[in-house]
Design an enzyme around this catalytic site. Sequence first.
Site, PDB file in Angstrom:
ATOM      1  N   SER A   1      -5.007   3.464   1.304  1.00 26.99           N
ATOM      2  CA  SER A   1      -5.629   2.150   1.464  1.00 26.99           C
ATOM      3  C   SER A   1      -6.429   1.836   0.103  1.00 26.99           C
ATOM      4  O   SER A   1      -6.894   0.732  -0.113  1.00 26.99           O
ATOM      5  CB  SER A   1      -6.891   2.511   2.625  1.00 26.99           C
ATOM      6  OG  SER A   1      -7.626   3.830   2.145  1.00 26.99           O
TER       7      SER A   1
ATOM      8  N   LYS B   1      -6.429  -5.344  10.693  1.00 27.52           N
ATOM      9  CA  LYS B   1      -5.948  -5.513   9.276  1.00 27.52           C
ATOM     10  C   LYS B   1      -4.812  -6.639   9.370  1.00 27.52           C
ATOM     11  O   LYS B   1      -5.240  -7.689   9.532  1.00 27.52           O
ATOM     12  CB  LYS B   1      -5.595  -4.307   8.608  1.00 27.52           C
ATOM     13  CG  LYS B   1      -6.650  -3.126   8.681  1.00 27.52           C
ATOM     14  CD  LYS B   1      -6.396  -2.109   7.640  1.00 27.52           C
ATOM     15  CE  LYS B   1      -7.492  -1.058   8.143  1.00 27.52           C
ATOM     16  NZ  LYS B   1      -8.985  -1.073   8.017  1.00 27.52           N
TER      17      LYS B   1
ATOM     18  N   HIS C   1      -2.276   0.414   6.976  1.00 26.52           N
ATOM     19  CA  HIS C   1      -2.145  -0.667   5.847  1.00 26.52           C
ATOM     20  C   HIS C   1      -0.712  -0.933   5.877  1.00 26.52           C
ATOM     21  O   HIS C   1      -0.322  -1.889   4.962  1.00 26.52           O
ATOM     22  CB  HIS C   1      -2.590  -0.073   4.646  1.00 26.52           C
ATOM     23  CG  HIS C   1      -4.050  -0.064   4.538  1.00 26.52           C
ATOM     24  ND1 HIS C   1      -5.184  -0.847   4.468  1.00 26.52           N
ATOM     25  CD2 HIS C   1      -4.856   1.115   5.120  1.00 26.52           C
ATOM     26  CE1 HIS C   1      -6.231  -0.485   4.600  1.00 26.52           C
ATOM     27  NE2 HIS C   1      -6.190   0.601   5.035  1.00 26.52           N
TER      28      HIS C   1
HETATM   29  C1  LIG Z   1      -5.784   4.466   6.525  1.00 20.14           C
HETATM   30  C2  LIG Z   1      -6.738   3.930   7.400  1.00 20.14           C
HETATM   31  N1  LIG Z   1      -6.933   4.614   8.730  1.00 20.14           N
HETATM   32  C3  LIG Z   1      -7.740   3.977   9.408  1.00 20.14           C
HETATM   33  C4  LIG Z   1      -8.786   3.174   9.448  1.00 20.14           C
HETATM   34  C5  LIG Z   1      -9.668   2.832  10.547  1.00 20.14           C
HETATM   35  O1  LIG Z   1      -9.318   1.814  11.257  1.00 20.14           O
HETATM   36  P1  LIG Z   1     -10.265   0.540  11.547  1.00 20.14           P
HETATM   37  O2  LIG Z   1     -10.795  -0.265  10.642  1.00 20.14           O
HETATM   38  O3  LIG Z   1      -9.659  -0.064  12.904  1.00 20.14           O
HETATM   39  O4  LIG Z   1     -11.494   1.440  12.428  1.00 20.14           O
HETATM   40  C6  LIG Z   1      -8.709   2.479   8.092  1.00 20.14           C
HETATM   41  C7  LIG Z   1      -9.551   1.405   7.851  1.00 20.14           C
HETATM   42  O5  LIG Z   1     -10.325   1.190   6.974  1.00 20.14           O
HETATM   43  C8  LIG Z   1      -7.859   2.856   7.031  1.00 20.14           C
HETATM   44  O6  LIG Z   1      -7.536   2.491   5.767  1.00 20.14           O
END
Ligand SMILES: Cc1ncc(COP(=O)(O)O)c(C=O)c1O
Length: 394
Positions: free
Chosen positions: A183, A242, A211
């Site tokens: 991310s 996203k 992502h």
């Molecule tokens: C790699 C990754 N996994 C999980 C999440 C969490 O997802 P959510 O925003 O739906 O809680 C994020 C979000 O920032 C992320 O970047």
Amino acid sequence: MSESWESTLREETGAWAERHLLRTLIPAQQAGQTVLIREGRRLLNFSSNNYLGLATHPKLGLAVAESASQGVGGVASRLIIGHNEETETLEREIARFKGTEAALLFPNGYMANLGLLSALLKPSDAVFSDQYNHASIVDGIRLSGAQSYRYRHLNLEHLEVLLKRADAKGAKRKLIVTDSVFSMDGDVAPLSDLVQLKRKYNAALVLDEAHAAGVWGPGGAGMAHHLGVAEDVDLHMGTFSKAFGVYGAYVAGKKEWIQYLVNRCRPLIYTTALPPVLVAAIRTSLRLVEAGDNLRRDLHERSAWFRQKLQEAGLSIGGSTTQIVPWIVGESEQAIKLSRALAEEGVLAVAIRPPTVPEGQSRLRFSLMATHTKAEVEQAVAAIRRVAEQGAVR
Ligand SMILES: Cc1ncc(COP(=O)(O)O)c(C=O)c1O
């Protein structure tokens, strides 16, 4: 005598401020658009995860409005009466989208990771996690109490050393977990090699496609599909917040895994179901994502051009090969200065600092959208070049 809460809280936040690590909440209007408004300024938006621009798609609004006529709230946990037919239909659609036997909808990605890892892993198990995995993975591992091994970012030699070590210590089962697209770095896990290792050491593989889902692979199915290793992933996790432009998340895999989670995953059991209005929006978004080859093509073209221009300007973009492009500058103070200077130039790229990234690796994180026009991307690159030259940061 015990200490006062206010004075210790003030002390700590003051220390963060001194080190340029204090975070504040700043409202933004029209954050789903390529131009948003923040602190009274119109800024080109290079800071959202709305990669395909779907968050403002009119069809999603219509789906929400139609569903809202039946009510809004999730009313109860999935295991009580918060589970409706549309949720079941969506879960079948997700399983088809991912090519798995089954899928499970979650309120968000954080809860999905926290829940699946803490449910599956026991203290007798060993878990192997890339050093740069998302905080929700780190927290899920902590909560599980499993024997935890953190391998150096993308470093499979290190992973193998740790797999051997866990075997020598008699770990009962092994599980490797990784983001597919990272991310804050926009680089990609070496999934084919990871699959070889998982087979060699009889480990399970859990993949966070937060992502990548919607952005990579045929029909946006994700990076595992893009790289042809989807069948070898035991659990695919992804989020609808996203590229899908909505909210909520999924876990997809074989029926046994999903059934186990329904019975043991506390962030699924002990929370209210995702409201039906969001389920309706996700179903609509899934159709748009699957039909979104043009959006993906535009996004990849714009991202490749953007990465190339930053590299030509001599800026450090790490190992990015995706729509997430960091400009790694080092110190937090410098990242904040550059972010402010860019805002003066009309571009929003938020400074990312420790603990989100390691000490000394503060950065501006740019994220591209399929709906950015070429002119907008060009304008951003010109502004970045000017700011880099003025700041003499290379
Ligand atoms: C790699 C990754 N996994 C999980 C999440 C969490 O997802 P959510 O925003 O739906 O809680 C994020 C979000 O920032 C992320 O970047």
